[in-house]
Design an enzyme around this catalytic site. Structure first.
Site, PDB file in Angstrom:
ATOM      1  N   ARG A 355      45.070  44.572  27.118  1.00 61.17           N
ATOM      2  CA  ARG A 355      46.148  44.769  28.076  1.00 61.17           C
ATOM      3  C   ARG A 355      45.738  44.362  29.495  1.00 61.17           C
ATOM      4  NH1 ARG A 355      50.621  47.305  27.627  1.00 61.17           N
ATOM      5  NH2 ARG A 355      50.408  48.349  29.660  1.00 61.17           N
ATOM      6  N   GLU A 372      47.951  48.401  37.337  1.00 64.25           N
ATOM      7  CA  GLU A 372      48.144  49.430  38.357  1.00 64.25           C
ATOM      8  C   GLU A 372      47.274  49.172  39.587  1.00 64.25           C
ATOM      9  OE1 GLU A 372      47.323  52.920  36.045  1.00 64.25           O
ATOM     10  OE2 GLU A 372      49.229  52.818  34.976  1.00 64.25           O
ATOM     11  N   PHE A 378      43.869  55.100  35.447  1.00 60.79           N
ATOM     12  CA  PHE A 378      44.388  54.901  34.095  1.00 60.79           C
ATOM     13  C   PHE A 378      44.246  53.457  33.615  1.00 60.79           C
ATOM     14  CE2 PHE A 378      46.235  58.839  35.450  1.00 60.79           C
ATOM     15  CZ  PHE A 378      46.288  59.607  34.308  1.00 60.79           C
ATOM     16  N   GLU A 379      44.908  52.530  34.250  1.00 58.31           N
ATOM     17  CA  GLU A 379      44.914  51.158  33.735  1.00 58.31           C
ATOM     18  C   GLU A 379      44.982  50.177  34.895  1.00 58.31           C
ATOM     19  OE1 GLU A 379      46.949  49.265  29.881  1.00 58.31           O
ATOM     20  OE2 GLU A 379      48.379  49.613  31.501  1.00 58.31           O
ATOM     21  N   GLN A 380      43.851  49.614  35.222  1.00 61.84           N
ATOM     22  CA  GLN A 380      43.831  48.593  36.263  1.00 61.84           C
ATOM     23  C   GLN A 380      43.071  47.371  35.767  1.00 61.84           C
ATOM     24  OE1 GLN A 380      40.901  49.054  39.542  1.00 61.84           O
ATOM     25  NE2 GLN A 380      41.082  51.240  39.146  1.00 61.84           N
TER      26      GLN A 380
END
Length: 544
Positions: A355, A372, A378-380
């Site tokens: 992702r 993000e 969380f999700e970068q």
């Protein structure tokens, strides 16, 4: 005479656990919020080391989405029994602030401990099994009678307590992968406090307990105690500390502690331990906590000491009399025309890298999908490598066409979500522009964004140069001969443990790499053609 140059694992490589199996030596180190989890290095002479794997590489072993900065994988312990390698580690979920307005309350922290195993050190490790959550820094001790025991520091969250309550031990059923019997508190520590990082070794009928004390800062130390009975009581080493650099903030190796012992085939003990190398006159370690090693000796009284008895770290110990085994230098050329991410790189927290990035969607490029913010837990989409030198240059080339101000991509120097320098391409109105985002506890605003100026069409090369405490950025169009240098000289030392917001953990080190954000949720990609890191002479040394 061969000399070992400390640190043996430069850059962010803390909390070493060292193991010998036959002629091979292995060191596992903490990775905190960086994915995949745990670094394992391999050597045959204690002088030359190579990275051979990061074993926690899938969701069934490790998922750190949402963990705070400097949490995640703490202090892995590597051992060998039953023809298997065993790895035990903490995945810290919460690091609670203990004081509010000067009042000390309960400290609610979550420290689940897990174990994985594998028949081959570089193989496919098992799914993680949860063992307990009573404290961090777990370790396994395999006794001569075939029984195994798990140690960890005991965390006391209650108001007014010492937090670091001592070292706990409980038997592990290796076949069932579960703890059995009752836990025992075997050591409450010394006056240095902050008792953690336990390991046990058996020698001449004595159980020797090694712990880290004094905190992870300037007073860090290795402390030992021993007992005839595994469950104690343990008598403290007569010299108090076995290794420390306390009181010395300008030496070549400072902040020394959190050690682990290994014995050569001839019985010679060596101690691997973490250390820091501050920028001269600044008392700040942008490379983070690194791993060093030195020989020790058992004295006639049965206690372990440094060779000269000073309990001081050695910058350049003599290498053991083993055949020299340097590894081939398989240097990456900086290009992304390959099927996997170069081993230098890691990303943050998530077990779903697909992702974040792709090496196949645009062949020859590393594509980062805008995710993000740089401050996300969380999700970068941030792919980076450790700094290993006090002087270095990092350069990349990015093809990126943002549609709005919510999209950005570029070159980043990252310590954590509160400390970074980010030179990025974004857009304001209809103009593609270069921006510099700075996050630092030293800034009243916390995070600032400075517009550098408009950019021409096409791919842009971005560069960061660090010389000690000085950071300078530059940019140019792809293939151009002249760099446009940003006028401000920036302070690189904010990217260190020593610069922090009160109450927040800071246990890692600085990375440099590539990032891409899209706060609109469209996942607009940025394509990076190459990335070059060139380290120069190390500036992390004392000056007159």
């Amino acid at each position: 005479m061969n000399i070992i140059s400390n640190p043996i694992l430069p850059g962010f490589n803390p909390d070493p656990s060292i193991l010998r199996v036959g002629d091979d030596f292995y060191i596992a180190t903490s990775t905190f919020e960086w994915y995949p989890g745990v670094q394992i290095h391999h050597s045959r002479d204690l002088e030359h080391w190579r990275l051979i794997g990061r074993p926690l590489a899938r969701a069934s072993q490790l998922d750190m989405r949402g963990v705070p900065d400097s949490c995640g994988v703490w202090a892995p312990d590597l051992s060998y029994a039953d023809g298997r390698f065993w790895l035990i580690f903490t995945n810290v979920k919460r690091y609670g602030v203990t004081t509010v307005n000067g009042a000390k309350g309960a400290s609610l922290r979550d420290f689940p401990n897990y174990v994985v195993y594998c028949d081959q050190i570089d193989g496919d490790w098992s799914d993680a099994v949860h063992l307990n959550s009573s404290g961090f820094d777990p370790a396994l001790f395999h006794d001569e009678d075939g029984r195994s025991w798990m140690l960890n520091m005991l965390w006391d969250h209650r108001p007014g307590r010492g937090r670091f309550a001592g070292i706990q031990i409980q038997e592990l059923d290796r076949a069932a992968l579960k703890l059995v019997g009752q836990p025992h508190l075997i050591f409450e520590g010394t006056d240095l406090g902050f008792t953690e990082g336990p390991h046990i070794y058996k020698r001449d009928g004595w159980y020797h307990l090694l712990v880290a004390e004094g905190g992870t800062g300037w007073d860090h130390a290795v402390v030992m105690a021993r007992s005839r009975d595994l469950l104690g009581p343990y008598a403290i080493h007569p010299d108090a500390v076995v290794l420390t650099a306390a009181g010395n903030r300008e030496g070549p190796l400072t902040r020394t502690g959190h050690g682990d012992l290994v014995e050569l085939k001839d019985g010679t003990p060596w101690l691997a331990y973490l250390c820091g190398r501050p920028i001269p006159k600044r008392e700040r370690c942008i490379l983070g906590r690194e791993t060093a090693i030195q020989p020790m000796r058992w004295h006639d009284d049965g206690w372990l000491r440094t060779l000269d008895g000073s309990a001081q770290p050695m910058e350049a110990p003599e290498a053991p009399k083993l055949p020299s085994m340097p590894w081939p230098q398989n240097r990456w050329d900086g290009g992304f025309d390959r099927g996997d991410l170069p081993p230098e790189f890691q990303w943050l927290r998530t077990p779903m890298p697909e992702r974040l990035f792709s090496l196949s969607e645009r062949p020859g490029f590393l594509r980062l999908h805008g995710r993000e913010t740089v401050g996300s837990h969380f999700e970068q989409a941030l792919v980076a490598r450790r700094l290993e030198h006090g002087r270095f240059t990092a350069t990349t080339c990015v093809d990126f066409s943002p549609c709005c101000f919510q999209q950005a991509a570029g070159l980043i120097l990252y310590y954590n979500s509160t400390k970074f320098y980010y030179l990025s391409i974004s857009k304001e109105a209809d103009i593609r522009e270069l921006q510099l985002m700075i996050a630092s506890p030293a800034l009243a605003e916390g995070i600032t964004i400075e517009v550098i100026g408009p950019l021409p069409e096409g791919s842009i090369e971005l560069r960061a140069q660090v010389d000690g405490d000085a950071l300078i950025f530059g940019w140019r169009s792809e293939g151009a001969s002249i760099w446009h240098i940003l006028p401000q000289q920036l302070d690189a030392t904010i990217l260190s443990d020593e610069v922090t917001c009160p109450g927040l953990p800071n246990f890692t080190g600085t990375f440099v790499g590539m990032a891409c954000q899209d706060l609109s949720g469209m996942a607009t990609p940025a394509d990076f053609a190459w990335f070059l890191y060139e380290g120069n002479d190390d500036i992390c040394a004392p000056v007159d």
